[in-house]
Design a protein around this motif. Sequence first.
Motif, PDB file in Angstrom:
ATOM      1  N   ARG A 106      -9.711  -3.521   2.049  1.00 43.06           N
ATOM      2  CA  ARG A 106     -11.181  -3.314   1.650  1.00 43.06           C
ATOM      3  C   ARG A 106     -11.250  -3.319   0.340  1.00 43.06           C
ATOM      4  NH1 ARG A 106     -10.743   0.322   6.178  1.00 43.06           N
ATOM      5  NH2 ARG A 106     -10.291   2.030   4.817  1.00 43.06           N
ATOM      6  N   TRP A 107     -10.592  -2.878  -0.374  1.00 44.10           N
ATOM      7  CA  TRP A 107     -10.399  -2.917  -1.974  1.00 44.10           C
ATOM      8  C   TRP A 107     -10.337  -4.305  -2.486  1.00 44.10           C
ATOM      9  CZ3 TRP A 107     -13.164   0.692  -4.239  1.00 44.10           C
ATOM     10  CH2 TRP A 107     -13.039   2.168  -3.740  1.00 44.10           C
ATOM     11  N   VAL A 108      -9.542  -4.916  -1.825  1.00 47.62           N
ATOM     12  CA  VAL A 108      -9.144  -6.285  -2.414  1.00 47.62           C
ATOM     13  C   VAL A 108     -10.390  -7.057  -1.773  1.00 47.62           C
ATOM     14  CG1 VAL A 108      -7.827  -8.348  -1.910  1.00 47.62           C
ATOM     15  CG2 VAL A 108      -6.828  -6.298  -2.276  1.00 47.62           C
TER      16      VAL A 108
ATOM     17  N   GLY B 137     -15.370  -9.925  -3.414  1.00 45.11           N
ATOM     18  CA  GLY B 137     -16.784 -10.152  -3.507  1.00 45.11           C
ATOM     19  C   GLY B 137     -17.452 -10.067  -4.806  1.00 45.11           C
ATOM     20  N   ALA B 138     -16.931  -9.385  -5.755  1.00 46.08           N
ATOM     21  CA  ALA B 138     -17.467  -9.198  -7.086  1.00 46.08           C
ATOM     22  C   ALA B 138     -17.056 -10.623  -7.925  1.00 46.08           C
ATOM     23  CB  ALA B 138     -16.707  -8.083  -7.954  1.00 46.08           C
ATOM     24  N   VAL B 139     -15.968 -11.060  -7.784  1.00 46.96           N
ATOM     25  CA  VAL B 139     -15.639 -12.571  -8.084  1.00 46.96           C
ATOM     26  C   VAL B 139     -16.550 -13.591  -7.719  1.00 46.96           C
ATOM     27  CG1 VAL B 139     -13.706 -14.291  -8.514  1.00 46.96           C
ATOM     28  CG2 VAL B 139     -13.143 -11.543  -9.006  1.00 46.96           C
TER      29      VAL B 139
ATOM     30  N   LEU C  11      -6.801  -0.231 -18.085  1.00 46.65           N
ATOM     31  CA  LEU C  11      -8.126  -0.165 -17.479  1.00 46.65           C
ATOM     32  C   LEU C  11      -9.127   0.649 -17.883  1.00 46.65           C
ATOM     33  CD1 LEU C  11      -6.512  -0.434 -13.818  1.00 46.65           C
ATOM     34  CD2 LEU C  11      -7.657  -2.315 -15.315  1.00 46.65           C
ATOM     35  N   VAL C  12      -8.812   2.110 -18.497  1.00 52.63           N
ATOM     36  CA  VAL C  12      -9.631   2.937 -19.154  1.00 52.63           C
ATOM     37  C   VAL C  12     -10.366   2.283 -20.420  1.00 52.63           C
ATOM     38  CG1 VAL C  12      -9.934   5.174 -19.880  1.00 52.63           C
ATOM     39  CG2 VAL C  12      -8.643   4.964 -17.775  1.00 52.63           C
TER      40      VAL C  12
ATOM     41  N   VAL D 254     -16.977  -7.401 -13.518  1.00 53.76           N
ATOM     42  CA  VAL D 254     -15.707  -7.029 -14.228  1.00 53.76           C
ATOM     43  C   VAL D 254     -15.268  -5.620 -13.916  1.00 53.76           C
ATOM     44  CG1 VAL D 254     -14.366  -7.065 -16.302  1.00 53.76           C
ATOM     45  CG2 VAL D 254     -15.561  -8.964 -15.763  1.00 53.76           C
ATOM     46  N   GLN D 255     -16.377  -4.736 -14.158  1.00 54.78           N
ATOM     47  CA  GLN D 255     -16.148  -3.381 -13.882  1.00 54.78           C
ATOM     48  C   GLN D 255     -15.864  -2.964 -12.483  1.00 54.78           C
ATOM     49  OE1 GLN D 255     -19.734  -1.959 -15.942  1.00 54.78           O
ATOM     50  NE2 GLN D 255     -18.642  -1.073 -17.551  1.00 54.78           N
ATOM     51  N   VAL D 256     -16.470  -3.652 -11.482  1.00 51.31           N
ATOM     52  CA  VAL D 256     -16.080  -3.396 -10.260  1.00 51.31           C
ATOM     53  C   VAL D 256     -14.514  -3.755  -9.953  1.00 51.31           C
ATOM     54  CG1 VAL D 256     -16.545  -4.155  -7.841  1.00 51.31           C
ATOM     55  CG2 VAL D 256     -18.515  -3.533  -9.336  1.00 51.31           C
ATOM     56  N   VAL D 257     -14.093  -5.081 -10.537  1.00 49.48           N
ATOM     57  CA  VAL D 257     -12.795  -5.281 -10.228  1.00 49.48           C
ATOM     58  C   VAL D 257     -11.973  -4.326 -10.838  1.00 49.48           C
ATOM     59  CG1 VAL D 257     -11.070  -7.120 -11.017  1.00 49.48           C
ATOM     60  CG2 VAL D 257     -13.370  -7.852 -10.240  1.00 49.48           C
ATOM     61  N   LEU D 258     -12.212  -3.798 -12.158  1.00 45.41           N
ATOM     62  CA  LEU D 258     -11.316  -2.680 -12.794  1.00 45.41           C
ATOM     63  C   LEU D 258     -11.235  -1.453 -11.914  1.00 45.41           C
ATOM     64  CD1 LEU D 258     -12.415  -2.955 -16.597  1.00 45.41           C
ATOM     65  CD2 LEU D 258     -10.522  -3.919 -15.383  1.00 45.41           C
ATOM     66  N   VAL D 259     -12.442  -0.920 -11.440  1.00 42.51           N
ATOM     67  CA  VAL D 259     -12.416   0.080 -10.568  1.00 42.51           C
ATOM     68  C   VAL D 259     -11.599  -0.009  -9.282  1.00 42.51           C
ATOM     69  CG1 VAL D 259     -13.765   1.647  -9.172  1.00 42.51           C
ATOM     70  CG2 VAL D 259     -14.664   1.209 -11.452  1.00 42.51           C
TER      71      VAL D 259
END
Length: 157
Positions: free
Chosen positions: A86-88, A93-95, A13-14, A60-65
């Motif tokens: 909430r994270w899901v 939302g990002a997708v 991920l990093v 994509v970066q939001v999904v990674l975080v």
Amino acid sequence: MHRAAVVPLRIFLVVLFGILVVFETLSLPGGIAYQTAQNPNDAPLRWPLTAIAVFWVVCVQVVLVCTWKLLGMVSKDRIFTRAALRWVDVIIGAVAAGWLVLASIAIWVVLQADDPGMPMVLFLLTVGVAVFGLLLVVMRALLQQATTLRSDLEAVI
């Protein structure tokens, strides 16, 4: 077993996040600038295309975080909590945001195209992202059910 996968996944991920930073700051703007310089008819599309490409990378970066945060919850055995939902939700939302932009572009391309190649590729991508997003919604429902069951079980114990 899942704990053995968390560390390598976090490393990847990093690495992926770092690659995406390079893409959004250097590769995509530079590549789009080069393409529009080579094709002067496309020059007006330079900044809209750059903005859209960077927007998708940010999604994509939001999904990674969010995935990073969820992995932390897995490591601490706290994945079956409302906080995980909430994270899901943020991932969904990002997708969804990325899909809306993709679907809009696909419609625009279909209306402008004289060749079926690009519309078909965009249709494939739009359907693929829609399937992924809907799969996430189903997985969220499963997580919510598991969270409720765990809460009920903890209340009994």
